[in-house]
Scaffold this active site. Sequence first.
Site, mmCIF file in Angstrom:
data_model
loop_
_atom_site.group_PDB
_atom_site.id
_atom_site.type_symbol
_atom_site.label_atom_id
_atom_site.label_comp_id
_atom_site.label_asym_id
_atom_site.label_seq_id
_atom_site.Cartn_x
_atom_site.Cartn_y
_atom_site.Cartn_z
ATOM 1 N N TYR A 120 72.414 54.990 14.400
ATOM 2 C CA TYR A 120 72.384 56.130 13.465
ATOM 3 C C TYR A 120 73.148 57.345 14.027
ATOM 4 C CZ TYR A 120 70.125 59.984 10.857
ATOM 5 O OH TYR A 120 69.863 61.113 10.122
ATOM 6 N N SER B 107 64.967 63.950 23.748
ATOM 7 C CA SER B 107 64.188 64.269 22.550
ATOM 8 C C SER B 107 63.266 65.437 22.822
ATOM 9 C CB SER B 107 63.357 63.039 22.193
ATOM 10 O OG SER B 107 62.347 63.387 21.283
ATOM 11 N N TYR C 126 57.551 55.912 24.893
ATOM 12 C CA TYR C 126 58.908 56.296 24.508
ATOM 13 C C TYR C 126 59.265 57.659 25.106
ATOM 14 C CZ TYR C 126 62.544 58.514 21.708
ATOM 15 O OH TYR C 126 63.664 59.213 21.330
ATOM 16 N N LYS D 139 62.138 58.954 28.123
ATOM 17 C CA LYS D 139 63.136 60.035 28.001
ATOM 18 C C LYS D 139 62.998 61.000 29.182
ATOM 19 C CE LYS D 139 65.299 58.671 24.472
ATOM 20 N NZ LYS D 139 66.650 58.204 24.623
ATOM 21 N N GLY E 205 48.311 62.330 17.521
ATOM 22 C CA GLY E 205 49.398 62.773 18.389
ATOM 23 C C GLY E 205 50.337 63.788 17.747
ATOM 24 N N ASP E 206 50.170 64.075 16.432
ATOM 25 C CA ASP E 206 51.060 65.037 15.767
ATOM 26 C C ASP E 206 50.736 66.476 16.165
ATOM 27 O OD1 ASP E 206 52.806 63.491 14.389
ATOM 28 O OD2 ASP E 206 51.898 63.790 12.415
HETATM 29 P P1 NAD Z 1 69.450 53.746 16.700
HETATM 30 O O1 NAD Z 1 68.418 52.708 16.973
HETATM 31 O O2 NAD Z 1 69.961 53.873 15.311
HETATM 32 O O3 NAD Z 1 70.697 53.557 17.668
HETATM 33 C C1 NAD Z 1 70.579 53.024 18.959
HETATM 34 C C2 NAD Z 1 71.633 51.946 19.108
HETATM 35 O O4 NAD Z 1 71.544 51.410 20.428
HETATM 36 C C3 NAD Z 1 71.430 50.772 18.141
HETATM 37 O O5 NAD Z 1 72.648 50.496 17.463
HETATM 38 C C4 NAD Z 1 71.021 49.599 19.046
HETATM 39 O O6 NAD Z 1 71.523 48.373 18.548
HETATM 40 C C5 NAD Z 1 71.627 50.004 20.378
HETATM 41 N N1 NAD Z 1 70.930 49.492 21.562
HETATM 42 C C6 NAD Z 1 69.616 49.577 21.879
HETATM 43 N N2 NAD Z 1 69.381 49.024 23.091
HETATM 44 C C7 NAD Z 1 70.582 48.573 23.553
HETATM 45 C C8 NAD Z 1 71.011 47.921 24.729
HETATM 46 N N3 NAD Z 1 70.143 47.584 25.694
HETATM 47 N N4 NAD Z 1 72.318 47.619 24.873
HETATM 48 C C9 NAD Z 1 73.218 47.938 23.913
HETATM 49 N N5 NAD Z 1 72.879 48.562 22.773
HETATM 50 C C10 NAD Z 1 71.570 48.879 22.593
HETATM 51 O O7 NAD Z 1 68.825 55.126 17.210
HETATM 52 P P2 NAD Z 1 69.361 56.607 16.971
HETATM 53 O O8 NAD Z 1 68.437 57.273 16.017
HETATM 54 O O9 NAD Z 1 70.802 56.615 16.721
HETATM 55 O O10 NAD Z 1 69.047 57.225 18.391
HETATM 56 C C11 NAD Z 1 70.018 57.251 19.418
HETATM 57 C C12 NAD Z 1 69.401 57.835 20.670
HETATM 58 O O11 NAD Z 1 68.881 59.131 20.391
HETATM 59 C C13 NAD Z 1 68.227 57.019 21.222
HETATM 60 O O12 NAD Z 1 68.293 57.023 22.624
HETATM 61 C C14 NAD Z 1 67.016 57.779 20.739
HETATM 62 O O13 NAD Z 1 65.916 57.600 21.592
HETATM 63 C C15 NAD Z 1 67.520 59.223 20.783
HETATM 64 N N6 NAD Z 1 66.800 60.085 19.847
HETATM 65 C C16 NAD Z 1 66.755 59.770 18.532
HETATM 66 C C17 NAD Z 1 66.036 60.589 17.655
HETATM 67 C C18 NAD Z 1 65.965 60.272 16.188
HETATM 68 O O14 NAD Z 1 65.163 60.877 15.487
HETATM 69 N N7 NAD Z 1 66.768 59.378 15.652
HETATM 70 C C19 NAD Z 1 65.398 61.740 18.145
HETATM 71 C C20 NAD Z 1 65.475 62.035 19.496
HETATM 72 C C21 NAD Z 1 66.188 61.208 20.350
HETATM 73 C C1 UD1 Z 2 58.730 61.793 15.596
HETATM 74 C C2 UD1 Z 2 58.271 61.280 16.947
HETATM 75 C C3 UD1 Z 2 59.094 61.929 18.039
HETATM 76 C C4 UD1 Z 2 60.574 61.659 17.818
HETATM 77 C C5 UD1 Z 2 60.962 62.162 16.420
HETATM 78 C C6 UD1 Z 2 62.374 61.800 16.101
HETATM 79 C C7 UD1 Z 2 55.915 60.734 16.580
HETATM 80 C C8 UD1 Z 2 54.509 61.120 16.876
HETATM 81 N N1 UD1 Z 2 56.858 61.565 17.087
HETATM 82 O O1 UD1 Z 2 58.534 63.168 15.570
HETATM 83 O O2 UD1 Z 2 58.725 61.430 19.295
HETATM 84 O O3 UD1 Z 2 61.374 62.309 18.786
HETATM 85 O O4 UD1 Z 2 60.106 61.533 15.439
HETATM 86 O O5 UD1 Z 2 62.778 62.339 14.898
HETATM 87 O O6 UD1 Z 2 56.194 59.726 15.942
HETATM 88 N N2 UD1 Z 2 54.914 62.957 8.148
HETATM 89 C C9 UD1 Z 2 54.142 62.743 7.012
HETATM 90 N N3 UD1 Z 2 54.186 61.509 6.425
HETATM 91 C C10 UD1 Z 2 54.958 60.486 6.913
HETATM 92 C C11 UD1 Z 2 55.735 60.729 8.057
HETATM 93 C C12 UD1 Z 2 55.690 61.968 8.653
HETATM 94 O O7 UD1 Z 2 53.441 63.641 6.550
HETATM 95 O O8 UD1 Z 2 54.938 59.390 6.334
HETATM 96 C C13 UD1 Z 2 54.892 64.302 8.766
HETATM 97 C C14 UD1 Z 2 54.431 64.335 10.206
HETATM 98 O O9 UD1 Z 2 53.047 64.473 10.272
HETATM 99 C C15 UD1 Z 2 55.211 65.539 10.754
HETATM 100 C C16 UD1 Z 2 56.490 65.523 9.941
HETATM 101 O O10 UD1 Z 2 56.228 64.760 8.773
HETATM 102 O O11 UD1 Z 2 54.514 66.718 10.460
HETATM 103 C C17 UD1 Z 2 57.674 64.904 10.680
HETATM 104 O O12 UD1 Z 2 57.298 63.617 11.122
HETATM 105 P P1 UD1 Z 2 58.360 62.601 11.771
HETATM 106 O O13 UD1 Z 2 59.547 62.502 10.892
HETATM 107 O O14 UD1 Z 2 57.626 61.343 12.088
HETATM 108 O O15 UD1 Z 2 58.846 63.329 13.090
HETATM 109 P P2 UD1 Z 2 57.976 63.903 14.338
HETATM 110 O O16 UD1 Z 2 56.549 63.579 14.203
HETATM 111 O O17 UD1 Z 2 58.354 65.319 14.521
#
Ligand code: NAD
Ligand code: UD1
Length: 334
Positions: A11, A126, A150, A154, A293-294
């Site tokens: 993503y 994160s 998770y 990080k 955990g929220d």
């Molecule tokens: P994503 O799952 O869409 O992308 C991760 C990609 O890494 C995937 O395409 C997957 O196939 C690949 N991958 C996983 N393990 C692998 C491995 N061992 N070798 C090669 N490829 C591998 O996730 P994303 O949302 O794009 O997130 C990217 C990074 O950002 C992650 O490290 C995630 O923890 C971090 N992050 C994401 C969010 C979020 O909300 N999306 C928030 C905070 C941090």
């Molecule tokens: C979550 C992760 C966090 C991660 C982040 C990435 C948890 C506890 N935390 O954060 O570690 O880095 O995603 O984006 O999973 N909500 C609803 N209904 C739903 C889903 C969510 O009401 O079906 C609410 C939640 O209570 C929160 C808000 O929407 O208040 C955002 O939730 P979410 O998108 O899951 O993100 P985080 O909890 O902030």
Amino acid sequence: MNILITGGNGYIGSHTYVSLREQFPHAQLVIADNLSNSTVKALDNLKKIVQEEILFHNIDICHEEILEDLFSKHNFDAIIHFAGFKAVGESVDNPLKYYNNNLIGTLNLVKLCLKYDVKKFVFSSSATVYGDRVSPIVESLELLPTSNPYGETKAMCERILMDVAAINPEFSVSILRYFNPVGAHESGMIGEAANGMPNNLMPYITKVAKGELRALNVFGGDYPTIDGTGVRDYIHVMDLAEGHAAALAHLKPGTHIYNLGTGKGTSVLQLVDTFQRVNGVRIPYEIVGRRNGDLASVFADVSKAERELQWQAKRTIECMCRDAWNFEKNYVLI
Ligand code: NAD
Ligand code: UD1
């Protein structure tokens, strides 16, 4: 510049590819991704957006020999490291899967950076590493334990990078702590393709909008926030992507940590209202109990990134809702 993007088919990685191509038109961009959480279709769509062939390697970065083979063939200048698992709930149920993938992958990359003299490293972290803190959150706060494996992976990867940078004076590390990435590229061709039941708010809303889920469960209506629902700092994924290009452009020796968010909080009900208004669709919801955990309210202090990276999130909540829906309504899983 020759840049390795691990997890570049996922993503955030795929959107970052687009921004890097705009910011560094002559750079060689190489993706390493094992497709464990992304599809070939996403890669094809990325190719259409950037209108170029993509140097894609279907490899697992936990496999050190295969990764070394890649390092030995390319003369990388920089690594942007997205590859990892990210589902909080799954990490509680299967901690070893998370510690293994997220830690081994990072350790392999860092070892090979030292061996092949790759001096620049950008890491996806994160806001979850902050634990329970009063917002706005600044980068200088000491980290608190998170409530899930998770988040711990990080925090551990951050620590590994800091320790290595401390004794390798030329190693430049940028740790980017994302708040809540949502939305999609404006073309609607790449976005967050949630498989199965979505855990996060925006993918859940788009599934309800599509009629695949009946109603949104709003987790908690009694928080001390504007309307009782949880407040978060949602950031458009293209703004986040541009933040990576800025971080790479401004890398300097040592470890530098940046919050990537907008600095503004939006409640669950505010997000639902905006989504309905800009997209003209109804999102039925019911307020249910709090999710374990929220936290009530989480948003970033973004002044450090603005000051040092000359970067600022520009896109509005309206834009995030429009682009998330534009992607979801056209998206068919194959
Ligand atoms: P994503 O799952 O869409 O992308 C991760 C990609 O890494 C995937 O395409 C997957 O196939 C690949 N991958 C996983 N393990 C692998 C491995 N061992 N070798 C090669 N490829 C591998 O996730 P994303 O949302 O794009 O997130 C990217 C990074 O950002 C992650 O490290 C995630 O923890 C971090 N992050 C994401 C969010 C979020 O909300 N999306 C928030 C905070 C941090
Ligand atoms: C979550 C992760 C966090 C991660 C982040 C990435 C948890 C506890 N935390 O954060 O570690 O880095 O995603 O984006 O999973 N909500 C609803 N209904 C739903 C889903 C969510 O009401 O079906 C609410 C939640 O209570 C929160 C808000 O929407 O208040 C955002 O939730 P979410 O998108 O899951 O993100 P985080 O909890 O902030």
